[in-house]
Design an enzyme around this catalytic site. Sequence first.
Site, mmCIF file in Angstrom:
data_model
loop_
_atom_site.group_PDB
_atom_site.id
_atom_site.type_symbol
_atom_site.label_atom_id
_atom_site.label_comp_id
_atom_site.label_asym_id
_atom_site.label_seq_id
_atom_site.Cartn_x
_atom_site.Cartn_y
_atom_site.Cartn_z
ATOM 1 C CB CYS A 126 -13.088 -22.486 13.168
ATOM 2 S SG CYS A 126 -13.150 -20.697 12.908
ATOM 3 C CB ALA A 127 -9.615 -26.197 16.463
ATOM 4 C CB CYS B 39 -16.779 -28.104 3.602
ATOM 5 S SG CYS B 39 -17.892 -27.770 4.994
ATOM 6 C CE LYS C 25 -9.964 -28.498 7.531
ATOM 7 N NZ LYS C 25 -11.065 -29.459 7.829
ATOM 8 C CG ASP D 299 -15.286 -24.988 17.982
ATOM 9 O OD1 ASP D 299 -14.949 -25.198 16.805
ATOM 10 O OD2 ASP D 299 -16.475 -24.839 18.329
ATOM 11 N N GLY E 239 -11.420 -31.499 15.470
ATOM 12 C CA GLY E 239 -10.001 -31.751 15.683
ATOM 13 C C GLY E 239 -9.264 -32.373 14.523
ATOM 14 C CG ASP F 113 -12.231 -26.075 8.209
ATOM 15 O OD1 ASP F 113 -12.385 -25.866 6.992
ATOM 16 O OD2 ASP F 113 -12.800 -26.996 8.811
#
Length: 462
Positions: free
Chosen positions: A111-112, A233, A117, A135, A115, A180
């Site tokens: 789940c990039a 998060c 990470k 993504d 960008g 993520d």
Amino acid sequence: MRVELPESFEKRMKEMLGDEYEAYIESYDNPRQYGLRINPMKITEEELAEGSGFSLEPIPWTKTGYFYKEENQPARHPYYSAGLYYLQEPSAMTPAAKFPVKPGERVLDLCAAPGGKATALGAALQGKGVLVANDISNSRAKALLKNLEVFGISNAFVTNEVPQNLADRFEGFFDKVLIDAPCSGEGMFRKDPAVIKTWDEERPEYFAKLQKDILKNGVRMLRPGGKLLYSTCTFAPVENEGSISWILNECPEMELLPIEGYEEFSEGNPAWGDGREELRRCVRIWPHKMKGEGHFLALMKKSEDAPETRIKLEAPTRMDKKNKTVMEEFFKDCQWKPDWERVQIKGEKVYLVPELPAKLNGIHFLRNGLYMGDLKKNRFEPSQQLAMTLKASDYAGSVSLSPEDERIGRYLRGETLLLEPGEATREKGWILVCVDQYAFGWGKLVNGVLKNKYWSGWRLKG
């Protein structure tokens, strides 16, 4: 004025934090923390501080992250366009910083976008191995691609797929998988109060369902002995300890590992999951304890005894002799050389591709490897993306401008430049345009006039 939080959210946080709740609420009055992460493939902290004049303070839980003052405005500095750093919230740097990625590994960021990470993982690979950055959103995947290219990541396969489609082709392929996960975003309430307006008490359960699907497919793509890092998060237990408890029960081959500590990290809470003590190995980041927003991390390993899936890899390519001769003519002036067995030509376009499975039919992707340039009428025209992997000393023709030079702004807007005699290292031909020796594009020099080759899709407006 204190931010107004949803009543049901406050009630749950009071139950979770107990005596610490007031400290948590008071953290909303603290100023937002600003962070940047340097690109170690291009620059050091000392070089960045000296060249930019930024006031930098190391972020103690990551080796490449720094707090900066808002007035530094690093997004407006030419170094930003040269891919020397990435602007990222300090807590959000933690997952990639605590994931032990090594050069040569096969790494997936599932789940990039946008960008943050992925660029950190790509830098850790140092151009060796492969980074698959995915993504599900096409527009977000386009932003992801640009950030990877600006950073100079040459070995990325950028995809726009649902996790199951990837898992069907990459089962057992990766050494490392980072998830993520999409989440209810409660940890970002202080940084971005607009997130509060999108929250309701059903959102954590909604995202927990998505997370389970993503996690299960992520586990499928791990090789035996591979590691998976999951992060969110949010503070919601159902999305954190709850999701980890679920995947450990669903996939008994997965083991929860401890994460390298930092004194202000908090441990996971077994009572917020299925009660297993190992959940203490998870990490929670609370904004009233650290200089950053809320985050959650869990590191897992797949058993060495798990069934192995053998995937046939794509065979090396053989370039047409004529095309290779044209390419070699250009690269005789370049210290960086491609691995010719990994060079593919599709139409006029030339790519340096990483090692991937042979059967990827049907996978929607935006870029496979490094787009090097175009072959046109027995000549090679280098790409913007190739420029971002180089520095001034890598190419025989270059010009290096100071950050204060007004021509930099003009170049980034796509304008033609005038160069003084001797300003470039040669008088005509392809010129690598740099700021303080750090490249951000090409130009073609004829009689002191530098024709702008900065890619139109990246040009600044106004």
